[in-house]
Design a protein around this motif. Structure first.
Motif, PDB file in Angstrom:
ATOM      1  N   TYR A   2       0.843  -1.145  -0.115  1.00 39.37           N
ATOM      2  CA  TYR A   2      -0.052  -0.085  -0.256  1.00 39.37           C
ATOM      3  C   TYR A   2       0.941   0.906   0.356  1.00 39.37           C
ATOM      4  O   TYR A   2       2.027   1.307   0.473  1.00 39.37           O
ATOM      5  N   PRO A   5       1.226   7.737   3.031  1.00 35.74           N
ATOM      6  CA  PRO A   5       0.854   9.353   3.137  1.00 35.74           C
ATOM      7  C   PRO A   5       2.559   9.507   3.306  1.00 35.74           C
ATOM      8  O   PRO A   5       2.790   8.750   4.380  1.00 35.74           O
ATOM      9  N   ASP A  33      -5.647  -3.157   1.617  1.00 34.67           N
ATOM     10  CA  ASP A  33      -5.653  -1.720   1.443  1.00 34.67           C
ATOM     11  C   ASP A  33      -6.437  -1.306   2.061  1.00 34.67           C
ATOM     12  O   ASP A  33      -6.326   0.100   2.127  1.00 34.67           O
ATOM     13  N   ASP A  34      -8.342  -1.425   3.010  1.00 36.18           N
ATOM     14  CA  ASP A  34      -8.570  -0.667   3.472  1.00 36.18           C
ATOM     15  C   ASP A  34      -7.957  -0.125   4.570  1.00 36.18           C
ATOM     16  O   ASP A  34      -8.462   0.608   5.278  1.00 36.18           O
ATOM     17  N   TRP A  35      -7.059  -1.459   5.244  1.00 34.49           N
ATOM     18  CA  TRP A  35      -6.593  -0.829   6.551  1.00 34.49           C
ATOM     19  C   TRP A  35      -5.857   0.719   6.913  1.00 34.49           C
ATOM     20  O   TRP A  35      -6.282   1.182   8.103  1.00 34.49           O
ATOM     21  N   LEU A  36      -5.588   1.321   5.609  1.00 37.38           N
ATOM     22  CA  LEU A  36      -5.213   2.412   6.106  1.00 37.38           C
ATOM     23  C   LEU A  36      -6.086   3.579   5.892  1.00 37.38           C
ATOM     24  O   LEU A  36      -6.329   4.547   7.221  1.00 37.38           O
ATOM     25  N   SER A  37      -7.329   3.624   5.318  1.00 35.50           N
ATOM     26  CA  SER A  37      -8.100   4.676   5.912  1.00 35.50           C
ATOM     27  C   SER A  37      -8.508   4.259   7.045  1.00 35.50           C
ATOM     28  O   SER A  37      -9.391   5.340   7.821  1.00 35.50           O
ATOM     29  N   VAL A  38      -9.311   3.393   7.008  1.00 37.87           N
ATOM     30  CA  VAL A  38      -9.872   2.766   9.026  1.00 37.87           C
ATOM     31  C   VAL A  38      -8.442   3.366   9.864  1.00 37.87           C
ATOM     32  O   VAL A  38      -9.526   3.703  10.741  1.00 37.87           O
ATOM     33  N   SER A  40      -6.651   5.330   9.944  1.00 34.74           N
ATOM     34  CA  SER A  40      -6.057   7.574   9.575  1.00 34.74           C
ATOM     35  C   SER A  40      -7.316   7.404  10.593  1.00 34.74           C
ATOM     36  O   SER A  40      -7.203   8.734  10.879  1.00 34.74           O
ATOM     37  N   ALA A  41      -8.233   7.245  10.323  1.00 34.05           N
ATOM     38  CA  ALA A  41      -9.141   7.934  11.108  1.00 34.05           C
ATOM     39  C   ALA A  41      -9.197   8.043  12.601  1.00 34.05           C
ATOM     40  O   ALA A  41      -9.314   8.424  13.552  1.00 34.05           O
TER      41      ALA A  41
END
Lengths: 327, 327
Positions: A2, A5, A33-38, A40-41
């Motif tokens: 991934y 940022p 790939d989903d983990w980054l947004s999860v 980052s919240a």
């Protein structure tokens, strides 16, 4: 796997009010790939190459890719909490973590169901020759050469489970439904278990048609499946490994398979992943898969939530939710 | 598959005393090389090409290779007992047999365990991508391209069993141990069963993540899996067939897979065996095996003993041991 940022010190500390502060976590590898947004919240995600990484107090590691050893702990000296997204603990130097006051969590139980399902799948595949007969069909040989040689019946077989933890117990439960006779090896007999306890790996191998390796990898279980165990398992024996490659003396396993001293093997793990002994590649009596027993998309969501819960507990000064307990 | 001994009329009737007389049976196909010697100890084995074949009163057929139809019954007009070494009955014209006074037996129950085990193996293989990832590993792609895409978790999935006979029941028992939610279709609800009864194939498909076909092939169940059922199963749906190829409209199944209207399939049977639709051969989301769910060496011994028991009953003028009962 991934893209991280780009972080600066400002992005971590800026944002004004304390309520918008997201505690930083050092992330070595995301398995989805989903983990980054999860993540980052709730947290400020820092990559190992970021200048901020050496000041991070919490880190997420992956069992299959990161060794938590003295080198890593020296490189990131501020770490006080490490969460592993995997099942095993052999990638972590737990004594050194304890000595340095680094708390450790993993997500073991979450994976047990997937690994147990997979172990049974590998076993059925080896015994009933599913993978090999699929290739036979795809290569057009059913039409030109007729039936593929038959596999073996699973029902009634004697299965020895090496390690009756959460994974081994789930495997035993499943194989019971197939009419298998279950025995197990562990340090001591498990309470409330009807399966036959056998305290010695050689005796377990002798009494079993099938061995399934499902214990933790420790100094004691390194190469627990050695030449003598393979000989005790015998010519009709099948071995399944969904634990760690180093549970088996792979060189001896290959020799046993080459000589026909055991019947077959289903392997998801290897001593030098992703490298696999070349002798295995041509064999029809083995099934070889790429260390994938543990993960499914369905479990990924559970895993990241447990990782988050551990980090939240750590930053709140509470006990970790799923701490690694030395057994 | 095996060499018939050469028989003459003399070899059948000679031998002196009545005690050495071995009643003749016409054998179309032996599924195991051992069977000839086992049968020859009790019967005089006659091949279909022998001049004695047209006078045989009893015959052994194989479900996968012999059609018991008007042609065969006309060709061997003396037959009064036919034993099939298989599980299904769709290869036999039972009405015509009955009309001619030909008794029929098969060995259905013996096969249920093997077929149920195999169905679960195929399902785990499709869901967890075992066969495809084995090929990925053998082709060296784990080293060069990294992880193989993950499969799906079996636990918690809704499984619809099409036909809860001895095979379907054994499949349900196994999948229950994996934490699946079981529903089933049959003509009427089964007594003493806790699984959810759904009387309509479309409703069963709609409510299921996975369909497993395990019913008998009859006029009513021919193409029971049609285009509408596949659409009801939907994009995440998986279908397993270990019954008969003609249960599924294969052309529509291939179209659904090509279009991504269902997720995958595990097939051991086909409409035109051993021929397989060429579109399937290149697909990574299917597992294709050569009609082998039913047999293992372990079951072969049981099967031939049941066949022998039926022939002995027939020649003794007693009821067959495992007669085919029209259901």
């Amino acid at each position: 796997m991934y893209a991280f940022p780009t972080h600066t010190a400002a992005s971590v500390t800026s944002g004004g009010s304390p309520s918008s502060y997201l505690p930083p976590i050092l992330v070595f590898r995301l398995l989805s790939d989903d983990w980054l947004s999860v993540l980052s919240a709730k947290f400020t995600v820092i990559s190992p190459s970021s200048p901020l990484s050496t000041s991070a107090r919490a880190a997420l590691v992956s069992a299959a890719y990161n060794r938590v050893d003295t080198d890593l702990l020296n490189q990131y000296p501020s770490l006080r909490c490490i969460v592993s997204s995997g099942a095993g603990v052999n990638h972590m130097n737990l004594e050194e973590c304890q000595r340095r006051g680094v708390q450790v969590a993993n997500v073991g139980e979450t994976h047990s169901i997937n690994v147990a399902d997979y172990a049974v799948g590998l076993l059925l595949d080896v015994m009933r020759r599913i993978t090999m007969s699929d290739q036979y069909v795809r290569n057009g040989l059913w039409v030109t050469q007729g039936d593929y040689p038959l596999g073996s019946k699973l029902g009634g077989k004697r299965v020895g489970i090496v390690g009756l933890g959460s994974i081994g117990s789930a495997i035993a439960k499943r194989l019971k439904a197939f009419g298998c006779q279950i025995s197990y090896l562990s340090r001591k007999p498990k309470p409330n278990v009807n399966y036959k306890f056998i305290p010695n790996i050689y005796d377990l191998a002798t009494e079993s048609n099938i061995l399934v390796v499902s214990c933790s990898l420790t100094k004691e279980t390194h190469h627990i499946i050695n030449e003598q165990v393979l000989q005790a398992l015998g010519k009709e024996g099948i071995i399944i490994n969904i634990a760690r490659g180093a549970h088996i003396d792979e060189t001896k396993l290959v020799q046993s398979l080459v000589k026909g001293e055991i019947r077959g093997a289903g392997l998801d793990v290897y001593e030098d992943e992703p490298n696999i002994p070349k002798e295995l590649i041509e064999m029809e009596n083995v099934v070889l898969t790429p260390h994938q027993a543990v993960f499914t998309p369905e479990s990924m969501g559970e895993v990241i939530q447990i990782c988050i819960a551990n980090f939240e507990a750590f930053f709140a000064g509470k006990p970790l939710v799923t701490p690694v307990v030395a057994d």
